[in-house]
Motif scaffolding. Structure first.
Motif, PDB file in Angstrom:
ATOM      1  N   ASN A   1      -4.835  14.817 -10.946  1.00 47.13           N
ATOM      2  CA  ASN A   1      -5.959  14.399 -11.785  1.00 47.13           C
ATOM      3  C   ASN A   1      -6.460  12.998 -11.454  1.00 47.13           C
ATOM      4  OD1 ASN A   1      -5.939  16.777 -13.477  1.00 47.13           O
ATOM      5  ND2 ASN A   1      -3.988  15.997 -14.229  1.00 47.13           N
ATOM      6  N   THR A   2      -5.895  12.371 -10.457  1.00 44.88           N
ATOM      7  CA  THR A   2      -6.230  10.996 -10.104  1.00 44.88           C
ATOM      8  C   THR A   2      -7.483  10.934  -9.239  1.00 44.88           C
ATOM      9  OG1 THR A   2      -3.920  10.305 -10.216  1.00 44.88           O
ATOM     10  CG2 THR A   2      -5.375   8.927  -8.904  1.00 44.88           C
ATOM     11  N   VAL A   3      -8.309   9.937  -9.509  1.00 45.91           N
ATOM     12  CA  VAL A   3      -9.468   9.629  -8.668  1.00 45.91           C
ATOM     13  C   VAL A   3      -9.163   8.306  -7.970  1.00 45.91           C
ATOM     14  CG1 VAL A   3     -11.924   9.034  -8.637  1.00 45.91           C
ATOM     15  CG2 VAL A   3     -11.079  10.815 -10.192  1.00 45.91           C
ATOM     16  N   LEU A   4      -9.310   8.283  -6.667  1.00 52.17           N
ATOM     17  CA  LEU A   4      -9.072   7.089  -5.856  1.00 52.17           C
ATOM     18  C   LEU A   4     -10.377   6.678  -5.192  1.00 52.17           C
ATOM     19  CD1 LEU A   4      -7.286   5.035  -4.250  1.00 52.17           C
ATOM     20  CD2 LEU A   4      -6.940   6.871  -2.578  1.00 52.17           C
ATOM     21  N   LEU A   5     -10.730   5.414  -5.330  1.00 50.06           N
ATOM     22  CA  LEU A   5     -11.868   4.854  -4.609  1.00 50.06           C
ATOM     23  C   LEU A   5     -11.349   3.844  -3.598  1.00 50.06           C
ATOM     24  CD1 LEU A   5     -14.350   4.056  -7.546  1.00 50.06           C
ATOM     25  CD2 LEU A   5     -14.172   6.169  -6.201  1.00 50.06           C
ATOM     26  N   GLU A   6     -11.693   4.039  -2.346  1.00 46.57           N
ATOM     27  CA  GLU A   6     -11.423   3.011  -1.342  1.00 46.57           C
ATOM     28  C   GLU A   6     -12.723   2.247  -1.175  1.00 46.57           C
ATOM     29  OE1 GLU A   6      -9.533   2.726   2.971  1.00 46.57           O
ATOM     30  OE2 GLU A   6     -11.608   3.418   2.949  1.00 46.57           O
ATOM     31  N   ILE A   7     -12.664   0.940  -1.379  1.00 48.06           N
ATOM     32  CA  ILE A   7     -13.861   0.112  -1.352  1.00 48.06           C
ATOM     33  C   ILE A   7     -13.690  -0.914  -0.233  1.00 48.06           C
ATOM     34  CG2 ILE A   7     -15.316  -1.436  -2.687  1.00 48.06           C
ATOM     35  CD1 ILE A   7     -14.193  -0.078  -5.219  1.00 48.06           C
TER      36      ILE A   7
ATOM     37  N   PHE B   1       0.818  -1.208   0.000  1.00 50.20           N
ATOM     38  CA  PHE B   1       0.000   0.000   0.000  1.00 50.20           C
ATOM     39  C   PHE B   1       0.857   1.265   0.000  1.00 50.20           C
ATOM     40  CE2 PHE B   1      -2.343   3.210   2.465  1.00 50.20           C
ATOM     41  CZ  PHE B   1      -3.493   3.306   1.713  1.00 50.20           C
ATOM     42  N   ALA B   2       1.853   1.333   0.854  1.00 49.00           N
ATOM     43  CA  ALA B   2       2.665   2.549   0.995  1.00 49.00           C
ATOM     44  C   ALA B   2       3.458   2.887  -0.266  1.00 49.00           C
ATOM     45  CB  ALA B   2       3.604   2.403   2.185  1.00 49.00           C
ATOM     46  N   ASP B   3       3.679   1.916  -1.145  1.00 46.99           N
ATOM     47  CA  ASP B   3       4.448   2.153  -2.365  1.00 46.99           C
ATOM     48  C   ASP B   3       3.603   2.695  -3.511  1.00 46.99           C
ATOM     49  OD1 ASP B   3       6.646   1.220  -1.018  1.00 46.99           O
ATOM     50  OD2 ASP B   3       6.596  -0.769  -1.928  1.00 46.99           O
ATOM     51  N   GLN B   4       2.301   2.781  -3.333  1.00 50.98           N
ATOM     52  CA  GLN B   4       1.426   3.246  -4.397  1.00 50.98           C
ATOM     53  C   GLN B   4       1.526   4.772  -4.533  1.00 50.98           C
ATOM     54  OE1 GLN B   4      -0.015   1.382  -6.483  1.00 50.98           O
ATOM     55  NE2 GLN B   4       0.109  -0.581  -5.477  1.00 50.98           N
ATOM     56  N   PRO B   5       1.544   5.297  -5.760  1.00 50.40           N
ATOM     57  CA  PRO B   5       1.670   6.746  -5.934  1.00 50.40           C
ATOM     58  C   PRO B   5       0.458   7.524  -5.420  1.00 50.40           C
ATOM     59  CG  PRO B   5       1.268   5.659  -8.033  1.00 50.40           C
ATOM     60  CD  PRO B   5       1.490   4.584  -7.013  1.00 50.40           C
ATOM     61  N   TRP B   6      -0.714   6.893  -5.389  1.00 49.83           N
ATOM     62  CA  TRP B   6      -1.928   7.581  -4.986  1.00 49.83           C
ATOM     63  C   TRP B   6      -2.100   7.666  -3.479  1.00 49.83           C
ATOM     64  CZ3 TRP B   6      -4.085   3.838  -2.216  1.00 49.83           C
ATOM     65  CH2 TRP B   6      -3.928   2.521  -2.644  1.00 49.83           C
ATOM     66  N   VAL B   7      -1.184   7.086  -2.700  1.00 49.12           N
ATOM     67  CA  VAL B   7      -1.352   7.044  -1.252  1.00 49.12           C
ATOM     68  C   VAL B   7      -1.450   8.455  -0.660  1.00 49.12           C
ATOM     69  CG1 VAL B   7       1.056   6.977  -0.479  1.00 49.12           C
ATOM     70  CG2 VAL B   7      -0.683   5.694   0.754  1.00 49.12           C
ATOM     71  N   LYS B   8      -0.887   9.454  -1.333  1.00 45.81           N
ATOM     72  CA  LYS B   8      -0.978  10.835  -0.844  1.00 45.81           C
ATOM     73  C   LYS B   8      -2.406  11.371  -0.903  1.00 45.81           C
ATOM     74  CE  LYS B   8       3.755  11.874  -2.045  1.00 45.81           C
ATOM     75  NZ  LYS B   8       4.649  12.572  -2.947  1.00 45.81           N
ATOM     76  N   LEU B   9      -3.247  10.790  -1.759  1.00 42.41           N
ATOM     77  CA  LEU B   9      -4.650  11.201  -1.837  1.00 42.41           C
ATOM     78  C   LEU B   9      -5.476  10.639  -0.692  1.00 42.41           C
ATOM     79  CD1 LEU B   9      -5.733  10.865  -5.572  1.00 42.41           C
ATOM     80  CD2 LEU B   9      -5.507  12.940  -4.225  1.00 42.41           C
ATOM     81  N   TYR B  10      -4.975   9.616  -0.057  1.00 39.80           N
ATOM     82  CA  TYR B  10      -5.699   8.902   0.985  1.00 39.80           C
ATOM     83  C   TYR B  10      -5.665   9.721   2.273  1.00 39.80           C
ATOM     84  CZ  TYR B  10      -7.439   4.774   3.369  1.00 39.80           C
ATOM     85  OH  TYR B  10      -8.199   3.891   4.074  1.00 39.80           O
ATOM     86  N   ASP B  11      -6.397  10.828   2.242  1.00 42.32           N
ATOM     87  CA  ASP B  11      -6.401  11.780   3.342  1.00 42.32           C
ATOM     88  C   ASP B  11      -7.795  12.400   3.431  1.00 42.32           C
ATOM     89  OD1 ASP B  11      -6.080  14.475   4.648  1.00 42.32           O
ATOM     90  OD2 ASP B  11      -4.004  13.802   4.793  1.00 42.32           O
ATOM     91  N   GLU B  12      -8.257  12.660   4.635  1.00 42.47           N
ATOM     92  CA  GLU B  12      -9.602  13.206   4.841  1.00 42.47           C
ATOM     93  C   GLU B  12      -9.843  14.489   4.049  1.00 42.47           C
ATOM     94  OE1 GLU B  12     -12.415  12.103   6.515  1.00 42.47           O
ATOM     95  OE2 GLU B  12     -11.262  10.248   6.538  1.00 42.47           O
ATOM     96  N   GLN B  13      -8.802  15.304   3.853  1.00 44.77           N
ATOM     97  CA  GLN B  13      -9.009  16.562   3.131  1.00 44.77           C
ATOM     98  C   GLN B  13      -9.408  16.347   1.673  1.00 44.77           C
ATOM     99  OE1 GLN B  13      -5.532  19.032   2.613  1.00 44.77           O
ATOM    100  NE2 GLN B  13      -4.182  17.241   2.448  1.00 44.77           N
ATOM    101  N   TYR B  14      -9.130  15.169   1.129  1.00 47.13           N
ATOM    102  CA  TYR B  14      -9.463  14.878  -0.259  1.00 47.13           C
ATOM    103  C   TYR B  14     -10.708  13.998  -0.410  1.00 47.13           C
ATOM    104  CZ  TYR B  14      -4.754  16.659  -0.942  1.00 47.13           C
ATOM    105  OH  TYR B  14      -3.628  17.442  -0.940  1.00 47.13           O
ATOM    106  N   LEU B  15     -11.345  13.633   0.719  1.00 45.38           N
ATOM    107  CA  LEU B  15     -12.553  12.810   0.662  1.00 45.38           C
ATOM    108  C   LEU B  15     -13.672  13.620   0.014  1.00 45.38           C
ATOM    109  CD1 LEU B  15     -14.071  10.207   1.386  1.00 45.38           C
ATOM    110  CD2 LEU B  15     -14.574  11.238   3.607  1.00 45.38           C
ATOM    111  N   ARG B  16     -14.198  13.100  -1.093  1.00 43.72           N
ATOM    112  CA  ARG B  16     -15.211  13.841  -1.850  1.00 43.72           C
ATOM    113  C   ARG B  16     -16.609  13.249  -1.731  1.00 43.72           C
ATOM    114  NH1 ARG B  16     -12.563  16.612  -6.106  1.00 43.72           N
ATOM    115  NH2 ARG B  16     -14.604  17.381  -6.682  1.00 43.72           N
TER     116      ARG B  16
END
Length: 131
Positions: free
Chosen positions: A88-94, A20-35
């Motif tokens: 420009n990345t969209v991340l979905l945590e499911i 998980f920590a090696d993924q480039p999108w991990v920086k998006l995984y933050d409450e401030q970006y929760l849409r």
């Protein structure tokens, strides 16, 4: 009979997943970006099947991975080929819930339009539709 095969395939893919920590999108995984947050009446294997179907029909699909440390959680991320990059990345945590449903949380920078987030969700919810 198909469900055990699908679960075995998902487990195999999860075993090959990058930490998980090696993924480039991990920086998006933050409450401030929760849409947004929704519940979907699906399973994780059905999400993966939908992404395979969308790729077969449309030529591309978001990336999918199961968290190797939390197999009840998957991540789907998508960045348009025309403008790749975290902004420009969209991340979905499911996350699989107790019932046969999923909690889907969408993360994206504020500059990403709501229509782009919905487009990524639609690739799963309506995989036969190419936009």
């Amino acid at each position: 009979m198909r469900l055990p095969l699908i679960l075995a395939a998902a487990a195999l893919l999860a075993s090959c997943a990058t930490p998980f920590a090696d993924q480039p999108w991990v920086k998006l995984y933050d409450e401030q970006y929760l849409r947004s947050e929704q519940k979907w009446p699906m399973t994780l294997p059905q999400v993966q099947q939908a992404l395979f179907a969308h790729e077969a029909k449309c030529g591309s699909a978001p990336q999918f991975s199961i968290d190797p440390e939390q197999p009840n959680i998957a991540h789907v991320w998508y960045a348009p080929e025309s403008s790749p990059g975290l902004s420009n990345t969209v991340l979905l945590e499911i996350a699989r819930l107790q019932s046969e449903s999923l909690r889907v949380q969408a993360y994206a920078h504020l500059g990403v339009q709501e229509s782009e987030i919905q487009r990524v969700k639609n690739m799963i919810l309506s995989p036969e539709v190419c936009e």
